[in-house]
Design an enzyme around this catalytic site. Structure first.
Site, PDB file in Angstrom:
ATOM      1  N   GLY A 114     -16.007 -37.018 -40.986  1.00  0.00           N
ATOM      2  CA  GLY A 114     -17.426 -36.665 -41.000  1.00  0.00           C
ATOM      3  C   GLY A 114     -17.712 -35.256 -40.522  1.00  0.00           C
ATOM      4  O   GLY A 114     -18.302 -34.448 -41.231  1.00  0.00           O
ATOM      5  N   ASP A 115     -17.295 -34.946 -39.295  1.00  0.00           N
ATOM      6  CA  ASP A 115     -17.518 -33.608 -38.745  1.00  0.00           C
ATOM      7  C   ASP A 115     -16.208 -32.955 -38.321  1.00  0.00           C
ATOM      8  O   ASP A 115     -16.198 -32.064 -37.473  1.00  0.00           O
ATOM      9  CB  ASP A 115     -18.494 -33.664 -37.558  1.00  0.00           C
ATOM     10  CG  ASP A 115     -18.022 -34.580 -36.441  1.00  0.00           C
ATOM     11  OD1 ASP A 115     -16.939 -35.192 -36.576  1.00  0.00           O
ATOM     12  OD2 ASP A 115     -18.729 -34.684 -35.419  1.00  0.00           O
ATOM     13  N   GLU A 116     -15.110 -33.387 -38.916  1.00  0.00           N
ATOM     14  CA  GLU A 116     -13.797 -32.822 -38.625  1.00  0.00           C
ATOM     15  C   GLU A 116     -13.219 -32.129 -39.854  1.00  0.00           C
ATOM     16  O   GLU A 116     -13.328 -32.635 -40.969  1.00  0.00           O
ATOM     17  CB  GLU A 116     -12.815 -33.909 -38.157  1.00  0.00           C
ATOM     18  CG  GLU A 116     -13.014 -34.342 -36.725  1.00  0.00           C
ATOM     19  CD  GLU A 116     -11.870 -35.228 -36.239  1.00  0.00           C
ATOM     20  OE1 GLU A 116     -11.693 -35.331 -35.020  1.00  0.00           O
ATOM     21  OE2 GLU A 116     -11.169 -35.815 -37.087  1.00  0.00           O
TER      22      GLU A 116
END
Length: 204
Positions: A114-116
């Site tokens: 997701g946010d990596e």
């Protein structure tokens, strides 16, 4: 009659060959699209799963280096909760644009989760990856706080590992080292670029 039949057959073969070429091009285009994350414009997890191990094996076998950089966006949940998911998506889109603009043609930026994100940097040492990461962290912090003026502000935390410096036995171990370095940087205070087993530098 025979000449007419031969002409018809040649024309049919030509049509089939042309269609085959069209299908091949369609498949190539499809393959490229399958490997791209639509929101950020970087490559996706599928490409990582298909290509990372072969890239690692090739670099290791040739005695070359490969830096793997794990990038995690800090405080994205705060942005989503405060300003909405549309602003959070703007942050992710900007992150993708920034990563692509800072990399060479041979480097690969991947949205890992997701946010990596993961950066695969063939032929790059851990130290050079560290310098690149610090530049990316600084540029991201400057722009992200304008897109999402929240407290705490959006930032990036980075963990780095490489073949030559850390001598991993497998592609999975190199990934694990970079992941551990990234979590160590988060524990240190976020907005950090940290080499596995080394030192962290905080972005301004």
């Amino acid at each position: 009659w025979r000449r007419k039949a031969e002409h018809t057959e040649r024309r049919m073969h030509s049509t089939v060959a042309e269609r085959t070429r069209e299908i091949t091009e369609e498949l190539k285009k499809y393959k490229r699209e399958v490997w791209v994350d639509k929101l950020t414009g970087v490559k996706n997890r599928r490409l990582f799963e298909e290509k990372y191990a072969p890239i690692f094996a090739a670099q290791q076998a040739s005695g070359g280096d490969l830096a793997l950089v794990m990038v995690d966006l800090d405080n994205l949940k705060t942005v989503n909760d405060t300003l909405g998911h549309a602003t959070g998506d703007q942050i992710l889109t900007f992150a993708g644009e920034l990563l692509r603009s800072c990399l060479r043609n041979d480097d690969i930026a991947i949205r890992y989760g997701g946010d990596e994100f993961v950066l695969l940097l063939p032929g790059v040492s851990a130290e050079d990856a560290h310098r690149l990461s610090f530049r990316i962290l600084t540029l991201f912090a400057q722009r992200a706080k304008m897109i999402a003026p929240t407290t705490p502000a959006p930032s990036m935390t980075v963990g780095i590992a490489s073949i030559r410096r850390h001598k991993p036995r497998s592609a999975a171990e190199l990934l694990q080292m970079a992941d551990q370095a990234m979590y160590r940087a988060k524990q240190t205070g976020k907005r950090m670029a940290y080499i596995f087993g080394g030192n962290a530098i905080q972005a301004g």
